[in-house]
Design a protein around this motif. Structure first.
Motif, PDB file in Angstrom:
ATOM      1  N   UNK A  23      -2.482   3.998  -1.399  1.00 31.64           N
ATOM      2  CA  UNK A  23      -2.517   2.534  -1.459  1.00 31.64           C
ATOM      3  C   UNK A  23      -2.274   1.996  -0.055  1.00 31.64           C
ATOM      4  N   UNK A  24      -3.362   1.724   0.678  1.00 32.98           N
ATOM      5  CA  UNK A  24      -3.247   1.293   2.078  1.00 32.98           C
ATOM      6  C   UNK A  24      -2.889  -0.183   2.174  1.00 32.98           C
ATOM      7  N   UNK A  25      -3.397  -1.012   1.260  1.00 34.07           N
ATOM      8  CA  UNK A  25      -3.051  -2.438   1.213  1.00 34.07           C
ATOM      9  C   UNK A  25      -2.648  -2.796  -0.212  1.00 34.07           C
ATOM     10  N   UNK A 208       1.723 -14.219  15.203  1.00 29.72           N
ATOM     11  CA  UNK A 208       1.809 -12.793  14.907  1.00 29.72           C
ATOM     12  C   UNK A 208       2.057 -12.589  13.413  1.00 29.72           C
ATOM     13  N   UNK A 209       1.334 -11.646  12.844  1.00 27.94           N
ATOM     14  CA  UNK A 209       1.609 -11.184  11.486  1.00 27.94           C
ATOM     15  C   UNK A 209       2.031  -9.728  11.560  1.00 27.94           C
ATOM     16  N   UNK A 210       3.098  -9.392  10.854  1.00 28.54           N
ATOM     17  CA  UNK A 210       3.552  -7.996  10.864  1.00 28.54           C
ATOM     18  C   UNK A 210       3.253  -7.378   9.500  1.00 28.54           C
ATOM     19  N   UNK A 211       2.518  -6.276   9.504  1.00 28.75           N
ATOM     20  CA  UNK A 211       2.327  -5.565   8.239  1.00 28.75           C
ATOM     21  C   UNK A 211       3.070  -4.253   8.255  1.00 28.75           C
ATOM     22  N   UNK A 212       3.562  -3.935   7.082  1.00 28.77           N
ATOM     23  CA  UNK A 212       4.270  -2.678   6.899  1.00 28.77           C
ATOM     24  C   UNK A 212       3.930  -2.186   5.505  1.00 28.77           C
ATOM     25  N   UNK A 213       3.519  -0.937   5.416  1.00 27.83           N
ATOM     26  CA  UNK A 213       3.188  -0.318   4.132  1.00 27.83           C
ATOM     27  C   UNK A 213       2.258  -1.172   3.280  1.00 27.83           C
ATOM     28  N   UNK A 214       1.279  -1.762   3.921  1.00 24.83           N
ATOM     29  CA  UNK A 214       0.250  -2.475   3.169  1.00 24.83           C
ATOM     30  C   UNK A 214       0.619  -3.877   2.739  1.00 24.83           C
ATOM     31  N   UNK A 215       1.762  -4.373   3.262  1.00 26.67           N
ATOM     32  CA  UNK A 215       2.152  -5.740   2.906  1.00 26.67           C
ATOM     33  C   UNK A 215       2.501  -6.538   4.157  1.00 26.67           C
ATOM     34  N   UNK A 216       2.284  -7.863   4.071  1.00 24.68           N
ATOM     35  CA  UNK A 216       2.675  -8.739   5.175  1.00 24.68           C
ATOM     36  C   UNK A 216       4.174  -8.988   5.034  1.00 24.68           C
TER      37      UNK A 216
END
Ligand code: ADP
Ligand code: ADP
Length: 229
Positions: A23-25, A208-216
């Motif tokens: 599950x990438x996103x 800036x948007x930070x994504x981690x483990x497929x979530x914003x």
């Protein structure tokens, strides 16, 4: 007004070599305002490239919706594709193409009429005017990177996306790319770049948007976001 609107975007890859699905996103929501330089930041494996590749139309999403310049990818695929140009991370140019041939093919793919083609202008803008007819194999890595930017701009997209534009790039080329991105913004292009360098995002990005483990996990204007880190 937003250049990009992403709602509930999910992507699950089938998984490689016996490993399970990935599950990438996982339900990503993201708005990118028109005219901004937007940084998509996050650690390796967070889902940045997947997001970019979905925007580019290179990867099919599993769920959710994507609007590019007001055009829904599913409802108006042609218009949404025409509004965006993507610079890939890899230097994937055929060694026996010349910059001129590469840009011509790209213009053809996007249906840019001959009289509207600005091959020499676009090449000059990235400092490759004198290399228009050289084989790509004779171009340095830095030149190939600049050629890929020119290629992404051939159809005059409103949105330019750069995937890790300065990964493994030396400081002088990095500065040149940064200056060029600012120039594009001044001419009205919305720019999105992915990076895992916080300093690069800080230097370049309005937002800036930070994504981690497929979530914003965070999204704000650069100064506000950095103050909270
Ligand atoms: P980032 O660009 O932030 O490093 P990616 O979008 O490349 O992240 O990857 C997100 C996750 O999806 C990672 O776990 C990665 O291993 C996985 N992934 C990416 N591409 C594929 C693929 N083609 N097949 C299977 N898994 C993939
Ligand atoms: P120039 O002299 O045009 O700037 P260089 O060959 O010195 O070109 O390379 C410029 C930058 O491009 C270097 O920092 C290098 O890390 C990067 N680069 C070169 N080859 C590659 C490659 N195969 N993939 C990714 N980046 C590369």
């Amino acid at each position: 007004e937003n250049a990009i609107e992403i709602r509930g975007l999910s992507k699950t890859y089938a998984g490689r070599g016996g490993s399970g699905p990935v599950a990438a996103l996982k339900g990503l929501d993201l708005d990118i305002p028109k005219g901004s330089i937007f940084g998509l930041l996050g650690p390796n494996g967070a889902g940045k490239s997947t997001t970019i590749n979905i925007l580019a139309g290179l990867v099919n999403k599993s769920a959710g919706s994507v609007r590019i310049w007001g055009f829904d990818q599913d409802v108006n695929p042609r218009q949404s594709r025409a509004a965006i140009g993507v610079v890939p991370q890899e230097l994937n140019i055929d060694p026996f193409f010349t910059p001129r041939a590469l840009l011509d093919v790209q213009a053809g793919l996007y249906g840019v009429r001959r009289r509207d083609r600005r091959t020499d202008e676009v090449l000059a803008a990235v400092g490759l005017a004198d290399k228009a007819d050289a084989y790509a194999r004779s171009l340095s890595g830095g030149m190939q990177r600049r050629l890929l930017i020119a290629k992404a701009l051939v159809h005059s997209p409103q949105v330019l996306v750069l995937d890790e534009p300065t990964a493994g790039v030396d400081i002088s080329l990095r500065r040149m790319l940064w200056a060029y991105v600012r120039e594009l913004q001044e001419r009205g292009t919305t720019v999105i770049l992915t990076t895992h360098y916080l300093e690069e995002a800080e230097e370049m990005c309005d937002r800036i948007g930070i994504i981690s483990k497929g979530e914003l996990v965070a999204c704000d204007d650069t100064q506000t976001l950095l103050r909270r880190l």
